[in-house]
Scaffold this motif. Structure first.
Motif, PDB file in Angstrom:
ATOM      1  N   ALA A  68       0.841  -1.198   0.000  1.00  0.00           N
ATOM      2  CA  ALA A  68       0.000   0.000   0.000  1.00  0.00           C
ATOM      3  C   ALA A  68       0.875   1.247   0.000  1.00  0.00           C
ATOM      4  N   LYS A  69       0.421   2.247  -0.731  1.00  0.00           N
ATOM      5  CA  LYS A  69       1.224   3.456  -0.903  1.00  0.00           C
ATOM      6  C   LYS A  69       1.077   4.440   0.260  1.00  0.00           C
ATOM      7  N   THR A  70      -0.097   4.496   0.838  1.00  0.00           N
ATOM      8  CA  THR A  70      -0.321   5.451   1.923  1.00  0.00           C
ATOM      9  C   THR A  70      -0.670   4.716   3.210  1.00  0.00           C
ATOM     10  N   ARG A  71      -0.576   5.429   4.289  1.00  0.00           N
ATOM     11  CA  ARG A  71      -0.885   4.841   5.599  1.00  0.00           C
ATOM     12  C   ARG A  71      -2.360   4.450   5.681  1.00  0.00           C
ATOM     13  N   THR A  72      -3.251   5.302   5.165  1.00  0.00           N
ATOM     14  CA  THR A  72      -4.682   4.989   5.221  1.00  0.00           C
ATOM     15  C   THR A  72      -5.013   3.774   4.363  1.00  0.00           C
ATOM     16  N   GLU A  73      -4.299   3.610   3.255  1.00  0.00           N
ATOM     17  CA  GLU A  73      -4.527   2.438   2.418  1.00  0.00           C
ATOM     18  C   GLU A  73      -4.060   1.173   3.131  1.00  0.00           C
ATOM     19  N   ARG A  74      -2.934   1.243   3.840  1.00  0.00           N
ATOM     20  CA  ARG A  74      -2.453   0.085   4.595  1.00  0.00           C
ATOM     21  C   ARG A  74      -3.446  -0.286   5.694  1.00  0.00           C
ATOM     22  N   ILE A  75      -3.981   0.724   6.365  1.00  0.00           N
ATOM     23  CA  ILE A  75      -4.958   0.463   7.437  1.00  0.00           C
ATOM     24  C   ILE A  75      -6.207  -0.182   6.855  1.00  0.00           C
ATOM     25  N   ALA A  76      -6.686   0.320   5.717  1.00  0.00           N
ATOM     26  CA  ALA A  76      -7.874  -0.251   5.078  1.00  0.00           C
ATOM     27  C   ALA A  76      -7.610  -1.683   4.633  1.00  0.00           C
ATOM     28  N   ASN A  77      -6.425  -1.951   4.097  1.00  0.00           N
ATOM     29  CA  ASN A  77      -6.070  -3.311   3.681  1.00  0.00           C
ATOM     30  C   ASN A  77      -6.098  -4.261   4.865  1.00  0.00           C
ATOM     31  N   GLN A  78      -5.551  -3.824   5.991  1.00  0.00           N
ATOM     32  CA  GLN A  78      -5.527  -4.677   7.173  1.00  0.00           C
ATOM     33  C   GLN A  78      -6.924  -4.870   7.751  1.00  0.00           C
TER      34      GLN A  78
ATOM     35  N   ILE B 211     -14.307   4.509  -1.893  1.00  0.00           N
ATOM     36  CA  ILE B 211     -15.116   5.625  -2.398  1.00  0.00           C
ATOM     37  C   ILE B 211     -15.431   6.603  -1.269  1.00  0.00           C
ATOM     38  N   LEU B 212     -15.780   6.075  -0.095  1.00  0.00           N
ATOM     39  CA  LEU B 212     -16.107   6.948   1.033  1.00  0.00           C
ATOM     40  C   LEU B 212     -14.902   7.739   1.530  1.00  0.00           C
ATOM     41  N   SER B 213     -13.714   7.108   1.492  1.00  0.00           N
ATOM     42  CA  SER B 213     -12.525   7.803   1.978  1.00  0.00           C
ATOM     43  C   SER B 213     -11.956   8.760   0.943  1.00  0.00           C
ATOM     44  N   GLY B 214     -12.451   8.696  -0.281  1.00  0.00           N
ATOM     45  CA  GLY B 214     -12.001   9.622  -1.312  1.00  0.00           C
ATOM     46  C   GLY B 214     -11.063   8.959  -2.287  1.00  0.00           C
ATOM     47  N   PRO B 215     -10.978   9.480  -3.488  1.00  0.00           N
ATOM     48  CA  PRO B 215     -10.114   8.887  -4.521  1.00  0.00           C
ATOM     49  C   PRO B 215      -8.667   9.315  -4.371  1.00  0.00           C
ATOM     50  N   GLN B 216      -8.080   9.052  -3.209  1.00  0.00           N
ATOM     51  CA  GLN B 216      -6.715   9.482  -2.935  1.00  0.00           C
ATOM     52  C   GLN B 216      -5.712   8.767  -3.818  1.00  0.00           C
ATOM     53  N   THR B 217      -5.901   7.465  -4.024  1.00  0.00           N
ATOM     54  CA  THR B 217      -4.915   6.724  -4.798  1.00  0.00           C
ATOM     55  C   THR B 217      -4.983   7.092  -6.273  1.00  0.00           C
ATOM     56  N   GLU B 218      -6.178   7.381  -6.795  1.00  0.00           N
ATOM     57  CA  GLU B 218      -6.274   7.781  -8.194  1.00  0.00           C
ATOM     58  C   GLU B 218      -5.622   9.129  -8.417  1.00  0.00           C
ATOM     59  N   LYS B 219      -5.765  10.036  -7.446  1.00  0.00           N
ATOM     60  CA  LYS B 219      -5.131  11.344  -7.578  1.00  0.00           C
ATOM     61  C   LYS B 219      -3.618  11.217  -7.590  1.00  0.00           C
ATOM     62  N   THR B 220      -3.074  10.374  -6.716  1.00  0.00           N
ATOM     63  CA  THR B 220      -1.620  10.232  -6.668  1.00  0.00           C
ATOM     64  C   THR B 220      -1.109   9.538  -7.917  1.00  0.00           C
ATOM     65  N   GLN B 221      -1.879   8.602  -8.467  1.00  0.00           N
ATOM     66  CA  GLN B 221      -1.437   7.927  -9.682  1.00  0.00           C
ATOM     67  C   GLN B 221      -1.472   8.883 -10.865  1.00  0.00           C
ATOM     68  N   SER B 222      -2.507   9.713 -10.961  1.00  0.00           N
ATOM     69  CA  SER B 222      -2.593  10.630 -12.094  1.00  0.00           C
ATOM     70  C   SER B 222      -1.568  11.747 -11.979  1.00  0.00           C
ATOM     71  N   SER B 223      -1.211  12.163 -10.775  1.00  0.00           N
ATOM     72  CA  SER B 223      -0.214  13.229 -10.620  1.00  0.00           C
ATOM     73  C   SER B 223       1.187  12.704 -10.820  1.00  0.00           C
ATOM     74  N   GLU B 224       1.391  11.365 -10.695  1.00  0.00           N
ATOM     75  CA  GLU B 224       2.715  10.790 -10.893  1.00  0.00           C
ATOM     76  C   GLU B 224       3.013  10.514 -12.339  1.00  0.00           C
ATOM     77  N   SER B 225       1.984  10.492 -13.203  1.00  0.00           N
ATOM     78  CA  SER B 225       2.225  10.177 -14.600  1.00  0.00           C
ATOM     79  C   SER B 225       2.959  11.343 -15.260  1.00  0.00           C
ATOM     80  N   PRO B 226       3.989  11.026 -16.070  1.00  0.00           N
ATOM     81  CA  PRO B 226       4.795  12.083 -16.694  1.00  0.00           C
ATOM     82  C   PRO B 226       3.993  12.809 -17.778  1.00  0.00           C
ATOM     83  N   LYS B 227       4.152  14.110 -17.822  1.00  0.00           N
ATOM     84  CA  LYS B 227       3.482  14.923 -18.823  1.00  0.00           C
ATOM     85  C   LYS B 227       4.439  15.169 -19.979  1.00  0.00           C
ATOM     86  N   THR B 228       3.904  15.050 -21.192  1.00  0.00           N
ATOM     87  CA  THR B 228       4.748  15.257 -22.369  1.00  0.00           C
ATOM     88  C   THR B 228       4.427  16.531 -23.080  1.00  0.00           C
TER      89      THR B 228
END
Length: 124
Positions: A41-51, A107-124
């Motif tokens: 998991a990339k974030t602490r909240t994601e690790r907690i949700a996974n557990q 969904i309830l906790s927010g699209p945090q992982t999608e935001k981080t994935q889209s902001s990490e993608s390189p812009k050309t």
């Protein structure tokens, strides 16, 4: 006669010992894989949700065959898979329910992982 009984006891204990060692080894490997899966998991909240829920976000998406996190798509896939497995497998139904719970939690906790994935993608 006593010699054969002693050989039988020794052979039996060797078989049981090997089986026990194999079972312990498999359990260690399974726990390491589970720890790795939960640790990815990339974030602490994601690790907690996974557990807490026992499934990672990717696993839940794979179970329900979902690409986008929309409430409508989750509900549609959940209903169809749940009904398809209604009479065949209680185990699969429980996996489907857990996957829906995990996606609903995301969904309830927010699209945090999608935001981080889209902001990490390189812009050309």
């Amino acid at each position: 006669m006593a010699k054969y009984i002693a050989q039988l006891i020794i052979a039996g204990s060797q078989v049981i010992g090997r089986a026990f060692a194999r079972a312990v080894k498999q359990e260690i490997e399974a726990s390491q894989q589970a720890a790795q899966r939960l640790g990815n998991a990339k974030t602490r909240t994601e690790r907690i949700a996974n557990q807490k829920l026992g499934l990672s976000l990717e696993e839940a998406k794979q179970i329900l065959n979902i690409r986008n996190l929309t409430k409508e798509e989750i509900e549609e896939k959940y209903q169809s898979l749940f009904k398809a497995n209604e009479k065949t497998s209680l185990y699969l139904q429980s996996k489907i329910v857990r996957a829906k719970e995990r996606l609903d939690h995301e969904i309830l906790s927010g699209p945090q992982t999608e935001k981080t994935q889209s902001s990490e993608s390189p812009k050309t």
